[in-house]
Design an enzyme around this catalytic site. Structure first.
Site: not given
Ligand code: 3PG
Length: 207
Positions: A41, A129, A45, A69
């Site tokens: 995924e 999610k 970002r 994101t």
């Molecule tokens: C995401 O974007 O799904 C989260 O930032 C992932 O969270 P984690 O860094 O705690 O795994």
């Protein structure tokens, strides 16, 4: 179960990636694919996300690749143009959801309470999610929502090697997402061997 859900359920863990340099995407995809996690995924970002997805898709046509994101329709278009299989958003934005539906692109939006689950269900969604999983009540919150709603969840946010099995044991959980198996510094510094060890460990833990 859709083909997408079935593929995710088989993998059990979806690596969430923030990649700064799209030129590193093919090597990253190779490390993931060769060590038991042929999926990613790729989060919007970073500026490099769309190009990274395109590079992965060209090199590994069979890989399961999503965009993460994703916050608006413009990013949905960019992700689809780059060749994604699915889209993930941190929150539940009906505008983005409806746009994905219009474009016939699976979207897994983030929710963390009953009201959001019901709004998502109203738009016909049953794959969500659970984000941010740990700060939102973790396994206990998920179990409470599982008792009530006929939806499947992908917990993400604070999932780690220490708790991933607890999440996967919840009936409604089809897979967990997380960044822990793809630390940004290992990608930035091209420490591919270390990344391979980490990815293999995760694949073995959930196997
Ligand atoms: C995401 O974007 O799904 C989260 O930032 C992932 O969270 P984690 O860094 O705690 O795994």
């Amino acid at each position: 179960m859709t083909t997408l859900n079935a593929r995710m359920a088989e993998l059990k863990v979806i690596p969430v990636i923030a990649i700064k340099d799209a030129d590193k995407a093919v090597k990253l995809a190779q490390v993931l694919s060769e060590n038991g996690l042929p999926c990613a995924e790729v989060t919007f970002r970073t500026e490099a996300a769309a190009q990274a997805i395109r590079n992965m898709r060209d090199a590994f046509p069979e890989m399961l690749i999503g965009a993460g994101t994703v916050l608006n329709a413009e990013q949905v278009d960019q992700a689809i143009d780059a060749g994604v299989d699915f889209i993930v958003s941190p929150g539940f934005n009906p505008t983005t959801v409806k746009y994905c539906q219009q474009r016939e692109m699976p979207i897994i939006p983030g929710v963390n309470n009953p009201s959001m689950v019901e709004q998502a269900m109203e738009l016909g969604l049953n794959t969500l999610k659970f984000f941010p999983a740990e700060p939102s009540g973790g396994v206990n919150m998920l179990k409470a929502m599982t008792a009530v709603y006929p939806v499947s969840f992908m917990p993400t946010g604070g999932v780690s090697p220490a708790n991933v099995k607890d999440y996967l044991a919840v009936k409604s959980v089809f897979a967990c997402g997380g960044t822990w198996m793809v630390p940004g510094n290992l990608i930035d510094e091209e420490r591919w061997d270390e990344l391979a060890v980490l990815v293999k460990e995760v694949a073995n833990v959930v196997a």
